[in-house]
Design a protein around this motif. Structure first.
Motif, PDB file in Angstrom:
ATOM      1  N   GLY A   1     -60.757  31.402 -49.268  1.00 42.77           N
ATOM      2  CA  GLY A   1     -60.968  30.517 -50.164  1.00 42.77           C
ATOM      3  C   GLY A   1     -60.597  29.175 -49.939  1.00 42.77           C
ATOM      4  O   GLY A   1     -60.434  29.002 -48.734  1.00 42.77           O
ATOM      5  N   GLU A   2     -60.996  28.215 -50.747  1.00 41.04           N
ATOM      6  CA  GLU A   2     -60.890  26.728 -50.248  1.00 41.04           C
ATOM      7  C   GLU A   2     -59.282  26.421 -50.120  1.00 41.04           C
ATOM      8  O   GLU A   2     -58.669  26.989 -50.665  1.00 41.04           O
ATOM      9  N   PRO A   3     -58.917  25.332 -49.169  1.00 35.59           N
ATOM     10  CA  PRO A   3     -57.642  24.841 -49.223  1.00 35.59           C
ATOM     11  C   PRO A   3     -57.143  24.170 -50.515  1.00 35.59           C
ATOM     12  O   PRO A   3     -58.004  23.554 -51.401  1.00 35.59           O
ATOM     13  N   LEU A   4     -55.825  24.263 -50.789  1.00 41.69           N
ATOM     14  CA  LEU A   4     -55.205  23.678 -52.044  1.00 41.69           C
ATOM     15  C   LEU A   4     -54.474  22.458 -51.585  1.00 41.69           C
ATOM     16  O   LEU A   4     -53.673  22.489 -50.437  1.00 41.69           O
ATOM     17  N   ASP A   5     -54.257  21.573 -52.491  1.00 42.82           N
ATOM     18  CA  ASP A   5     -53.286  20.309 -52.389  1.00 42.82           C
ATOM     19  C   ASP A   5     -52.382  20.514 -53.388  1.00 42.82           C
ATOM     20  O   ASP A   5     -52.506  20.655 -54.330  1.00 42.82           O
ATOM     21  N   ALA A   6     -51.058  20.157 -52.921  1.00 38.83           N
ATOM     22  CA  ALA A   6     -49.632  20.321 -53.944  1.00 38.83           C
ATOM     23  C   ALA A   6     -48.662  19.209 -53.424  1.00 38.83           C
ATOM     24  O   ALA A   6     -48.441  19.080 -52.106  1.00 38.83           O
ATOM     25  N   ARG A   7     -48.305  18.590 -54.281  1.00 40.10           N
ATOM     26  CA  ARG A   7     -47.070  17.655 -54.001  1.00 40.10           C
ATOM     27  C   ARG A   7     -45.803  18.368 -53.603  1.00 40.10           C
ATOM     28  O   ARG A   7     -45.158  17.989 -52.655  1.00 40.10           O
ATOM     29  N   ARG A   8     -45.483  19.584 -54.040  1.00 44.06           N
ATOM     30  CA  ARG A   8     -44.274  20.326 -53.833  1.00 44.06           C
ATOM     31  C   ARG A   8     -44.884  21.891 -53.892  1.00 44.06           C
ATOM     32  O   ARG A   8     -45.756  22.148 -54.564  1.00 44.06           O
ATOM     33  N   VAL A   9     -44.387  22.774 -52.928  1.00 45.77           N
ATOM     34  CA  VAL A   9     -44.387  24.087 -52.893  1.00 45.77           C
ATOM     35  C   VAL A   9     -43.186  24.981 -53.082  1.00 45.77           C
ATOM     36  O   VAL A   9     -42.135  24.594 -52.302  1.00 45.77           O
ATOM     37  N   ILE A  10     -43.442  26.003 -53.990  1.00 44.60           N
ATOM     38  CA  ILE A  10     -42.119  26.978 -54.078  1.00 44.60           C
ATOM     39  C   ILE A  10     -42.652  28.423 -53.505  1.00 44.60           C
ATOM     40  O   ILE A  10     -43.715  28.774 -53.925  1.00 44.60           O
ATOM     41  N   ALA A  11     -41.994  28.646 -52.366  1.00 44.14           N
ATOM     42  CA  ALA A  11     -42.324  30.052 -51.747  1.00 44.14           C
ATOM     43  C   ALA A  11     -41.559  31.236 -52.520  1.00 44.14           C
ATOM     44  O   ALA A  11     -40.266  31.024 -52.659  1.00 44.14           O
ATOM     45  N   ALA A  12     -42.299  32.017 -53.249  1.00 47.16           N
ATOM     46  CA  ALA A  12     -41.310  32.960 -53.799  1.00 47.16           C
ATOM     47  C   ALA A  12     -42.158  34.356 -53.720  1.00 47.16           C
ATOM     48  O   ALA A  12     -42.408  35.223 -54.520  1.00 47.16           O
ATOM     49  N   SER A  13     -42.503  34.584 -52.434  1.00 49.54           N
ATOM     50  CA  SER A  13     -43.417  35.568 -51.923  1.00 49.54           C
ATOM     51  C   SER A  13     -42.908  36.701 -51.119  1.00 49.54           C
ATOM     52  O   SER A  13     -43.321  37.044 -49.916  1.00 49.54           O
ATOM     53  N   TRP A  14     -41.822  37.171 -51.665  1.00 48.15           N
ATOM     54  CA  TRP A  14     -41.117  38.349 -50.789  1.00 48.15           C
ATOM     55  C   TRP A  14     -42.282  39.302 -50.660  1.00 48.15           C
ATOM     56  O   TRP A  14     -42.855  39.811 -51.365  1.00 48.15           O
ATOM     57  N   ALA A  15     -42.544  39.658 -49.284  1.00 48.54           N
ATOM     58  CA  ALA A  15     -41.664  39.509 -48.134  1.00 48.54           C
ATOM     59  C   ALA A  15     -42.488  38.988 -47.243  1.00 48.54           C
ATOM     60  O   ALA A  15     -42.419  38.914 -46.021  1.00 48.54           O
ATOM     61  N   ASP A  16     -43.336  37.889 -47.471  1.00 48.36           N
ATOM     62  CA  ASP A  16     -44.401  37.428 -46.716  1.00 48.36           C
ATOM     63  C   ASP A  16     -43.859  35.712 -46.571  1.00 48.36           C
ATOM     64  O   ASP A  16     -43.701  35.057 -47.733  1.00 48.36           O
ATOM     65  N   SER A  17     -43.597  35.480 -45.391  1.00 47.67           N
ATOM     66  CA  SER A  17     -43.389  33.953 -45.037  1.00 47.67           C
ATOM     67  C   SER A  17     -43.830  33.271 -44.081  1.00 47.67           C
ATOM     68  O   SER A  17     -43.819  32.174 -43.602  1.00 47.67           O
TER      69      SER A  17
END
Length: 258
Positions: free
Chosen positions: A113-129
């Motif tokens: 997919g296309e890249p995304l832009d965000a001012r802030r990111v919350i990682a909530a992706s157990w168990a992928d980091s």
């Protein structure tokens, strides 16, 4: 550019999105494969671990438990009602827009997919980091898994990057993940200079009857409006639970299937 991008559509990420979206922040959740996300950036299909749970038994408010997948569907619906956009996809890499100015936000590369832009990111992706490796947020390896080091509010060592739920080394319980996701969202709201978020709906006159202004994030409603909201909520829950879910939960990938 989005205000907040949440990587992970499980209970921690969805709970966080409900708070950030209701606080007026433009919120996107990238879900790696849930039951009903509307758009697709990849063919990923693993999704929240709750998809594997046959019955959610210790979540307050359900005396006899609840089908975990139904609970997850309702939580997704609540997030979307709050204003969250949910897309199916997998984030593969996160980098600052400008290494010298983290306030400029982050670029999230996605698989297919296309890249995304965000001012802030919350990682909530157990168990992928793995996508956080370029940022050096402080990943801690334990066995085959990695956790992300955070402060009490879920902030990582990189300004603008947060972690929530099991990925942030919280206990592996749905109610804990939901609470932690909400707590991390409040940190994001605070750091975004949005109005403080109370989420308090009071009877008409509760504040104004004491000569006070209604605080940001609060609301006063009449008895008529209260009854309307209660009726709408009851109708939706009766509809949601009218029929059983026939599909079986998703089995762990290591289990042999016929």
């Amino acid at each position: 550019m989005r205000d907040v991008c949440i990587v992970g559509g499980g209970v921690a990420g969805l709970a966080a999105s409900i708070f950030t979206a209701r606080a007026g922040l433009d919120t996107l959740v990238i879900d790696s494969g849930g039951r009903t996300p509307p758009n697709s950036r990849t063919q990923s299909s693993d999704g929240s671990i709750l998809e594997r749970n046959a019955s959610l038994e210790n979540y307050p408010g359900f005396p006899d438990g609840v089908d975990a997948r139904r609970y997850l569907d309702l939580t997704r619906e609540q997030a979307q009602t709050a204003g969250t956009t949910i897309e199916l996809g997998r984030v593969t890499r996160v980098e600052p827009v400008d290494e010298s100015d983290l306030e400029a936000g982050f670029v999230l590369e996605t698989e297919g997919g296309e890249p995304l832009d965000a001012r802030r990111v919350i990682a909530a992706s157990w168990a992928d980091s793995e996508y956080l490796v370029p940022l050096d947020v402080g990943r801690i390896q334990r066995g085959s898994k990695h956790f992300v080091s955070v402060d009490d509010a879920g902030r990582t060592a990189v300004d603008g990057i947060y972690a929530a739920g099991r990925l942030a080394n919280e206990p592996h319980q749905a109610i804990v993940a939901a609470g932690h996701g909400a707590k991390v969202a409040l940190a994001v709201i605070h750091d975004s200079d949005a109005n403080f978020y109370y989420d308090w709906v009071a009877s008409e006159g509760y504040f104004t009857g004491r000569g006070r202004e209604v605080p940001p994030g609060c609301e006063e409603i009449s008895d008529e409006e209260r009854r309307k909201r209660d009726e709408r909520a009851r109708e939706r829950m009766l509809e949601a639970f009218a029929e059983p879910l026939d599909e079986r939960p998703t089995m762990h990938p290591s289990v042999e299937q016929d």
